[in-house]
Scaffold this motif. Structure first.
Motif: not given
Length: 342
Positions: A114-130
């Motif tokens: 779950r932690k791995s997917w949490d990190i992937a979800f958050s980083l992907a969201s930040i990447l798209i916004a940036f």
């Protein structure tokens, strides 16, 4: 109806789709950016389930933006996606990993999983916004297009102070928007905890917005020229500032719904500034902005094509809006976790 009028109408279609995407998928990305700050697994699940029923529908507007640009201004579409090819691929990977993270996280009770997917979800969201902000910042400042309207630069040409600041400002805007959406969808101690994030997120966005405004005057003064020519247009940035202050007022009064609506309207007004300032240029050439840039006139499809497309839009967009309205109505209210939740 003249070709020029059709060009302007289709420009409005593209910008309207962009605004809908920013308003709707913006809070998805904001929730993703805040995801890792949740205090426990239950709160992370509430975050995911707040956007679970709507995130994929919100991304439809990104398809509408791309489709409208491809159909209405094919030369601009070709130049943008060939120039920003690497960013487009990163955006695609971000969208894929965000979707996979939402769906896969709950498939295993393992903490590490779950932690791995949490990190992937958050980083992907930040990447798209940036990435979204970085592309918009480069379109404003200009990219190296030659006389054939082809990209004549390198990847490093996009890594400049102004677009980077634009990307960071976009992250802060979506984070604020996401915090307000979560405030509207939560209750109890989590609701009170998120309320402490709102003031910080609004202050953070105001700081970056002021910095970006100053940088716009310095790096891209043409973006402000139309406002000095037509002073009434200054009402738009004044309105934007007023809406941000109203967010704080409504949160203090526990009117989270009105605070979120104020955030939606502020995004609308801010993107209106982008549309007004850059009009009629779609892709500005940093080599020769006067002769090599792509405008709504020299990049538009034929008059017949635009007429047919406008009819399709008048039929299709109301259906998308109706479907979206129905989904939001069905899943309105606070998030409640059950056996079928993420």
């Amino acid at each position: 109806m003249s070709l020029l009028t059709l060009d302007i109408l289709w420009y409005i279609v593209v910008m309207t789709a962009l605004i809908f995407y920013a308003v709707l998928d913006g809070f998805d990305l904001g929730v993703g950016s805040l995801h890792l700050f949740a205090r426990n697994d239950r709160e992370k699940r509430i975050f995911l389930n707040s956007i679970g029923p709507v995130w994929d529908g919100n991304e439809v507007w990104l398809v509408v933006v791309g489709g409208a640009l491809f159909a209405g201004f094919p030369d601009a579409f070709a130049s943008i996606f060939s120039s920003f090819y690497i960013f487009a691929m990163l955006l695609l990977f971000g969208l894929i990993f965000r979707a996979v993270s939402i769906e896969f996280r709950s498939k295993n009770d393992s903490v590490k999983w779950r932690k791995s997917w949490d990190i992937a979800f958050s980083l992907a969201s930040i990447l798209i916004a940036f990435g979204t902000g970085l592309v918009m910042g480069n379109l404003i400042q200009g990219i190296p297009l030659d006389q054939t309207k082809n990209f004549a630069g390198h990847f490093i040409d996009f890594i400049k102070p102004y677009p980077i600041l634009f990307g960071i400002t976009t992250i802060s805007l979506f984070t604020m928007h996401g915090a307000l959406f979560l405030l509207m969808k939560t209750e109890g101690s989590l609701h009170n905890h998120i309320k402490t994030w709102v003031n910080k997120s609004v202050a953070s966005f105001l700081l970056f917005f002021i910095l970006l405004t100053a940088a716009t005057f310095y790096f891209t003064p043409y973006m402000t020229s139309r406002f000095f020519k037509y002073p009434l247009l200054f009402l738009i940035p004044i309105l934007s500032f007023g809406l941000l202050l109203n967010i704080l007022k409504q949160v203090k009064k526990n009117n989270s719904g009105w605070a979120f609506i104020s955030s939606c309207l502020s995004i609308f007004s801010l993107l209106s500034l982008f549309a007004i300032g850059s009009f009629p240029i779609l892709v500005r050439s940093s080599i020769n902005s006067e002769y090599y840039s792509l405008s709504i006139t020299n990049a538009a499809s034929s008059q017949l094509t635009l007429k047919i497309l406008l009819i399709i839009v008048l039929i299709g967009v109301p259906l998308v809006l109706a479907y979206g309205s129905y989904i939001y109505r069905v899943f309105r209210g606070k998030v409640k976790l059950d056996d079928h939740s993420y």
